[in-house]
Motif scaffolding. Sequence first.
Motif, PDB file in Angstrom:
ATOM      1  N   VAL A 139       0.864  -1.173   0.000  1.00  0.00           N
ATOM      2  CA  VAL A 139       0.000   0.000   0.000  1.00  0.00           C
ATOM      3  C   VAL A 139       0.904   1.227   0.000  1.00  0.00           C
ATOM      4  N   PRO A 140       0.905   2.004  -1.075  1.00  0.00           N
ATOM      5  CA  PRO A 140       1.789   3.174  -1.141  1.00  0.00           C
ATOM      6  C   PRO A 140       1.487   4.136   0.009  1.00  0.00           C
ATOM      7  N   PRO A 141       2.534   4.749   0.574  1.00  0.00           N
ATOM      8  CA  PRO A 141       2.297   5.703   1.659  1.00  0.00           C
ATOM      9  C   PRO A 141       1.499   6.909   1.169  1.00  0.00           C
ATOM     10  N   ALA A 142       0.672   7.413   2.042  1.00  0.00           N
ATOM     11  CA  ALA A 142      -0.125   8.595   1.674  1.00  0.00           C
ATOM     12  C   ALA A 142       0.802   9.791   1.502  1.00  0.00           C
ATOM     13  N   PRO A 143       0.552  10.637   0.500  1.00  0.00           N
ATOM     14  CA  PRO A 143       1.404  11.804   0.318  1.00  0.00           C
ATOM     15  C   PRO A 143       1.310  12.736   1.513  1.00  0.00           C
ATOM     16  N   GLU A 144       2.447  13.374   1.829  1.00  0.00           N
ATOM     17  CA  GLU A 144       2.467  14.293   2.953  1.00  0.00           C
ATOM     18  C   GLU A 144       1.573  15.497   2.662  1.00  0.00           C
ATOM     19  N   ALA A 145       0.896  15.939   3.715  1.00  0.00           N
ATOM     20  CA  ALA A 145       0.040  17.109   3.557  1.00  0.00           C
ATOM     21  C   ALA A 145       0.879  18.330   3.224  1.00  0.00           C
ATOM     22  N   ALA A 146       0.352  19.154   2.360  1.00  0.00           N
ATOM     23  CA  ALA A 146       1.093  20.370   1.963  1.00  0.00           C
ATOM     24  C   ALA A 146       1.299  21.273   3.158  1.00  0.00           C
ATOM     25  N   LYS A 147       2.510  21.748   3.313  1.00  0.00           N
ATOM     26  CA  LYS A 147       2.834  22.636   4.442  1.00  0.00           C
ATOM     27  C   LYS A 147       2.470  24.081   4.132  1.00  0.00           C
TER      28      LYS A 147
END
Length: 489
Positions: free
Chosen positions: A481-489
């Motif tokens: 399961v690909p990691p969820a993209p980091e939330a935009a800072k």
Amino acid sequence: MRSLRAIAAVVALAWAGVAMPTHAAPAQPCRVDGLAHEVLCGSVARALDPARPDGPQIEVHYVVVPALARRKLPDPVFLLAGGPGQSAISLAPQVMGVFARLNNRRDIVFVDQRGTGRSAPLDCDEPREAALAESADPQAQLRRLAACRERLLKLPYVRSATDLGFFTTTLAMQDLDAVRQAIGAERINLVGASYGTRAGLEYQRQFPGAVRRSVLDGVAPPDMVLPASAAIDAQAALDALFAACSAEAACAREWPLLRQAWDGLLASLPRAVSVPDPLTGKTESFTMTRELLLGAVRAPLYVPTLAAALPAAIHAASQGRFEALAALAGALSRRGGPRLYTGMHFAVICAEDAPRLATAGVAATRDFGDGLAPLYAQACAGWPRGAVPEAFYQVGPSATPVLLLSGGIDPATPPRHAARVAQALRAKARHVIVPNAGHGLLGSGCVPDLLYRFIDAADDAQALALDTACITSIPRPGAFVPPAPEAAK
């Protein structure tokens, strides 16, 4: 491609009983790339056609990795490579770890089957890194094969198209026995992988008194009709993948409609796609067809750790992103994989399997349809066919122990084939199924230890009573399961 007539009657004799002249020089010390220590290299001279002992001659090359102990045992271990079309000698560096314990007291022998490696190779000189767009065109593949056939006719040991028919499994196993005699072994142990299991069964049919023990990993019996069975076996492996995803919490949560996404993807084809080549990074554009997509999915099914990434790749492809699927498809077939001598591959398949395609009686599968059968039928229509004795297709009772290994989710040689062989071999056969394994078990978990204990056992009963619990309980790898993209800072 033009259809060719059957091979002339001069070669349609009962090869199983023919003695072919053999000339062997003593093996000499040598070095093989990838092997740390000095080994012995040798060859035996063989008639290409057993009916023409004064005709074209070939050299069948072999390598012996000598036993480490001074007082070695007299029965060496022979590796029979897969494909058909792999060079056993080229595999030696990769598999010697599997044979490490056996090599303490037994020689390990690698024979390049006729048509591979240095043994009269039928090499099509195809680039190892063919462009994605080129590999997407079946007609281009057939044109390359036809051109290859014409080049092979210029080899010094191929004087006519008929000569391309003398690379069958039956003749190759007679070569193997010539090597056995050349190294002075009364009996040998066979370890065959994939197509090598077919070769092992044929050797045992012709020379039963020369076999002490056999290990058949990923059984491809002589009556299998490889192109016809491919669709059924690949479909079963793909269905098992979807079922495993539904049963796994993380996979089911991430892709609850994976089967529907797959169906939608198939329905969208053919379609134009652009994909960066995973090796060169160069973006290529081509038409994604149903056949190409199925081939891309089938390849990673061979290896459960690669198949674990298929749910994510299928989902991405259903949304128009084919990069992950292209990378998975190329992981086994492109750079770094074992070389396949294409001419030898078709010499075997076209002689032994293609004539039985019409009577194989295989129903079209849900997704894979007729599988590889139509492509092989076209390819073999113009390939000279060697004669195959009818007895080749029969597996009889074995007088010596045979260990058969099957991966439960193998898309090429699943347990159903080995079960049929085990029944024919009768009491001296032991069939071990590893439910969550794919294609090829020799290097998995405790299998090298099982291999050693089976061959090293003092008597047949001890060999057949092997405790295999260490391998049968291996779990299936969880879906990636690909990691969820980091939330935009």
